[in-house]
Design a protein around this motif. Sequence first.
Motif, PDB file in Angstrom:
ATOM      1  N   GLY A   1      -1.460  34.095 -13.433  1.00 36.97           N
ATOM      2  CA  GLY A   1      -2.026  33.404 -12.266  1.00 36.97           C
ATOM      3  C   GLY A   1      -1.228  33.696 -11.002  1.00 36.97           C
ATOM      4  N   ARG A   2      -1.794  34.517 -10.130  1.00 36.18           N
ATOM      5  CA  ARG A   2      -1.038  34.905  -8.921  1.00 36.18           C
ATOM      6  C   ARG A   2      -0.853  33.734  -7.963  1.00 36.18           C
ATOM      7  NH1 ARG A   2      -5.887  39.103  -7.611  1.00 36.18           N
ATOM      8  NH2 ARG A   2      -7.514  37.612  -7.185  1.00 36.18           N
ATOM      9  N   THR A   3      -1.761  32.747  -8.006  1.00 36.48           N
ATOM     10  CA  THR A   3      -1.637  31.636  -7.048  1.00 36.48           C
ATOM     11  C   THR A   3      -0.377  30.816  -7.320  1.00 36.48           C
ATOM     12  OG1 THR A   3      -2.958  30.108  -8.383  1.00 36.48           O
ATOM     13  CG2 THR A   3      -4.145  31.467  -6.796  1.00 36.48           C
ATOM     14  N   VAL A   4      -0.033  30.643  -8.585  1.00 35.48           N
ATOM     15  CA  VAL A   4       1.174  29.850  -8.882  1.00 35.48           C
ATOM     16  C   VAL A   4       2.441  30.626  -8.509  1.00 35.48           C
ATOM     17  CG1 VAL A   4       0.155  28.338 -10.623  1.00 35.48           C
ATOM     18  CG2 VAL A   4       1.116  30.528 -11.342  1.00 35.48           C
ATOM     19  N   HIS A   5       2.374  31.940  -8.611  1.00 35.62           N
ATOM     20  CA  HIS A   5       3.555  32.745  -8.252  1.00 35.62           C
ATOM     21  C   HIS A   5       3.841  32.621  -6.759  1.00 35.62           C
ATOM     22  CE1 HIS A   5       2.321  35.386 -11.934  1.00 35.62           C
ATOM     23  NE2 HIS A   5       2.849  34.231 -12.287  1.00 35.62           N
ATOM     24  N   SER A   6       2.797  32.767  -5.943  1.00 32.11           N
ATOM     25  CA  SER A   6       2.982  32.662  -4.491  1.00 32.11           C
ATOM     26  C   SER A   6       3.376  31.237  -4.094  1.00 32.11           C
ATOM     27  CB  SER A   6       1.696  33.017  -3.739  1.00 32.11           C
ATOM     28  OG  SER A   6       1.263  34.320  -4.010  1.00 32.11           O
ATOM     29  N   LEU A   7       2.738  30.239  -4.709  1.00 34.04           N
ATOM     30  CA  LEU A   7       2.992  28.846  -4.308  1.00 34.04           C
ATOM     31  C   LEU A   7       4.421  28.425  -4.614  1.00 34.04           C
ATOM     32  CD1 LEU A   7       1.944  26.189  -3.152  1.00 34.04           C
ATOM     33  CD2 LEU A   7       1.058  25.617  -5.427  1.00 34.04           C
ATOM     34  N   LEU A   8       4.890  28.813  -5.772  1.00 38.11           N
ATOM     35  CA  LEU A   8       6.269  28.502  -6.167  1.00 38.11           C
ATOM     36  C   LEU A   8       7.263  29.038  -5.127  1.00 38.11           C
ATOM     37  CD1 LEU A   8       7.490  29.436  -9.723  1.00 38.11           C
ATOM     38  CD2 LEU A   8       8.567  30.463  -7.768  1.00 38.11           C
ATOM     39  N   GLN A   9       7.021  30.260  -4.678  1.00 39.95           N
ATOM     40  CA  GLN A   9       7.943  30.874  -3.710  1.00 39.95           C
ATOM     41  C   GLN A   9       7.865  30.174  -2.357  1.00 39.95           C
ATOM     42  OE1 GLN A   9       6.451  34.872  -4.318  1.00 39.95           O
ATOM     43  NE2 GLN A   9       8.193  35.414  -5.578  1.00 39.95           N
ATOM     44  N   ALA A  10       6.661  29.836  -1.932  1.00 36.66           N
ATOM     45  CA  ALA A  10       6.519  29.155  -0.635  1.00 36.66           C
ATOM     46  C   ALA A  10       7.162  27.776  -0.670  1.00 36.66           C
ATOM     47  CB  ALA A  10       5.042  29.044  -0.275  1.00 36.66           C
ATOM     48  N   LEU A  11       6.947  27.044  -1.753  1.00 35.21           N
ATOM     49  CA  LEU A  11       7.494  25.685  -1.832  1.00 35.21           C
ATOM     50  C   LEU A  11       9.016  25.680  -1.940  1.00 35.21           C
ATOM     51  CD1 LEU A  11       4.887  23.851  -4.089  1.00 35.21           C
ATOM     52  CD2 LEU A  11       5.502  23.264  -1.733  1.00 35.21           C
TER      53      LEU A  11
ATOM     54  N   GLY B   1      -3.871  41.992  -8.038  1.00 34.37           N
ATOM     55  CA  GLY B   1      -3.571  41.832  -9.460  1.00 34.37           C
ATOM     56  C   GLY B   1      -3.005  40.451  -9.750  1.00 34.37           C
ATOM     57  N   ALA B   2      -1.969  40.410 -10.591  1.00 37.04           N
ATOM     58  CA  ALA B   2      -1.332  39.126 -10.946  1.00 37.04           C
ATOM     59  C   ALA B   2      -0.169  38.821 -10.012  1.00 37.04           C
ATOM     60  CB  ALA B   2      -0.850  39.186 -12.394  1.00 37.04           C
ATOM     61  N   ASN B   3      -0.074  39.557  -8.902  1.00 35.87           N
ATOM     62  CA  ASN B   3       1.104  39.482  -8.055  1.00 35.87           C
ATOM     63  C   ASN B   3       1.075  38.321  -7.064  1.00 35.87           C
ATOM     64  OD1 ASN B   3       3.527  40.339  -6.893  1.00 35.87           O
ATOM     65  ND2 ASN B   3       2.480  41.675  -5.446  1.00 35.87           N
ATOM     66  N   GLN B   4       0.322  38.443  -5.993  1.00 35.40           N
ATOM     67  CA  GLN B   4       0.390  37.493  -4.881  1.00 35.40           C
ATOM     68  C   GLN B   4      -1.014  37.133  -4.394  1.00 35.40           C
ATOM     69  OE1 GLN B   4       2.906  36.396  -2.270  1.00 35.40           O
ATOM     70  NE2 GLN B   4       4.453  36.578  -3.874  1.00 35.40           N
ATOM     71  N   HIS B   5      -1.140  35.920  -3.845  1.00 38.20           N
ATOM     72  CA  HIS B   5      -2.379  35.487  -3.197  1.00 38.20           C
ATOM     73  C   HIS B   5      -1.941  34.590  -2.031  1.00 38.20           C
ATOM     74  CE1 HIS B   5      -6.419  34.487  -2.449  1.00 38.20           C
ATOM     75  NE2 HIS B   5      -6.813  34.056  -3.639  1.00 38.20           N
ATOM     76  N   PRO B   6      -1.321  35.206  -0.992  1.00 44.18           N
ATOM     77  CA  PRO B   6      -0.640  34.387   0.012  1.00 44.18           C
ATOM     78  C   PRO B   6      -1.551  33.513   0.874  1.00 44.18           C
ATOM     79  CG  PRO B   6      -0.588  36.730   0.618  1.00 44.18           C
ATOM     80  CD  PRO B   6      -1.120  36.655  -0.778  1.00 44.18           C
ATOM     81  N   SER B   7      -2.795  33.933   1.114  1.00 39.71           N
ATOM     82  CA  SER B   7      -3.653  33.048   1.922  1.00 39.71           C
ATOM     83  C   SER B   7      -4.030  31.810   1.107  1.00 39.71           C
ATOM     84  CB  SER B   7      -4.893  33.788   2.435  1.00 39.71           C
ATOM     85  OG  SER B   7      -5.780  34.106   1.378  1.00 39.71           O
ATOM     86  N   GLN B   8      -4.153  31.959  -0.212  1.00 37.58           N
ATOM     87  CA  GLN B   8      -4.379  30.800  -1.078  1.00 37.58           C
ATOM     88  C   GLN B   8      -3.168  29.863  -0.999  1.00 37.58           C
ATOM     89  OE1 GLN B   8      -7.116  30.006  -3.308  1.00 37.58           O
ATOM     90  NE2 GLN B   8      -6.045  28.064  -3.457  1.00 37.58           N
ATOM     91  N   THR B   9      -1.992  30.447  -0.965  1.00 35.01           N
ATOM     92  CA  THR B   9      -0.781  29.631  -0.908  1.00 35.01           C
ATOM     93  C   THR B   9      -0.720  28.827   0.384  1.00 35.01           C
ATOM     94  OG1 THR B   9       0.404  31.181  -2.266  1.00 35.01           O
ATOM     95  CG2 THR B   9       1.735  29.761  -0.883  1.00 35.01           C
ATOM     96  N   LEU B  10      -1.093  29.455   1.489  1.00 35.87           N
ATOM     97  CA  LEU B  10      -1.072  28.726   2.757  1.00 35.87           C
ATOM     98  C   LEU B  10      -2.068  27.567   2.730  1.00 35.87           C
ATOM     99  CD1 LEU B  10      -0.472  31.806   4.984  1.00 35.87           C
ATOM    100  CD2 LEU B  10       0.821  29.672   5.195  1.00 35.87           C
TER     101      LEU B  10
END
Length: 301
Positions: free
Chosen positions: A160-170, A124-133
Amino acid sequence: MSKSLISINDFSRDELLHILSVAREMEETGSSKLLDGKVVACLFFEPSTRTRLSFETAAKRLGAKVIGFSDVANTSISKGETLKDTIKMVSNYVDIIVMRHPLEGAARYASEICDIPVVNAGDGANQHPSQTLLDLYTILQTQGRLERVAVNMVGDLKYGRTVHSLLQALSHFDPEFIFTAPEALRMPAEYKTFLEKRGIPFLETDSLMEHLCDCDILYMTRVQQERFSDPMEYEKFKDVYRLERSMLAGVRENMKILHPLPRVGEIAEDVDNTPYAYYFKQAQNGMYVRMAIIACLLGYR
Ligand code: CP
């Protein structure tokens, strides 16, 4: 290291850096027989081009076999079989499951009901962790560092789930953020609270031009049509931003434009041949990073 990749928050800074270093090894080494005899399932309950094909390519480049589906209409889910039964069945056939599903939490649920690693390829709009990596890998590749990078996230920051995951990783690397979005598609409060608690600076604007020259990474995103319940709302926002070559005068020399893709109209094609465009190379990096993810989760690195 966590057995499954469900949320980027499940991984420590060191674990993220480890996967990036394995991805570098994969890029340098190319194909191998590391996963000879293993089988990877790619279960896509939602459409995908890059994520599915790069995971499948990654598995094959490591010598594994691939099974799966990209359209639930051709599966017994169309006859009413549950997600639980589907996952339990498939987990008896394969060594690792990669899955994309429209429901937030679906990948977490799958990881809890089977005994093999699960990779969340988007829920959904939650997470896309492989995109984040792969985004982290690309930022490191283009900036020579992950620390203290200024990232301008543009577009649909709500869905946009990619921005949510990326923000957390960064958040592990002292970033600063600019959030460029119309009022209705702003970064959700929970993510801003996440940053505030960690003392990470961010500012918000609805003007694409206002901070174009203040970032190292311009992270463009598409307005997520599939997450709008009201089609008229989507129509209102779908063309809200369009980056054109003429707008790039004065940007930082090192600035790179990333986009998880697919793009719709938010980056004009005349941007593709500028030294700032990096989104196609970013997508290629996805293959090396996904080779690393599979190898790490299966315990080979
Ligand atoms: N970036 C991304 O998730 O692309 P796909 O939807 O094509 O997999």
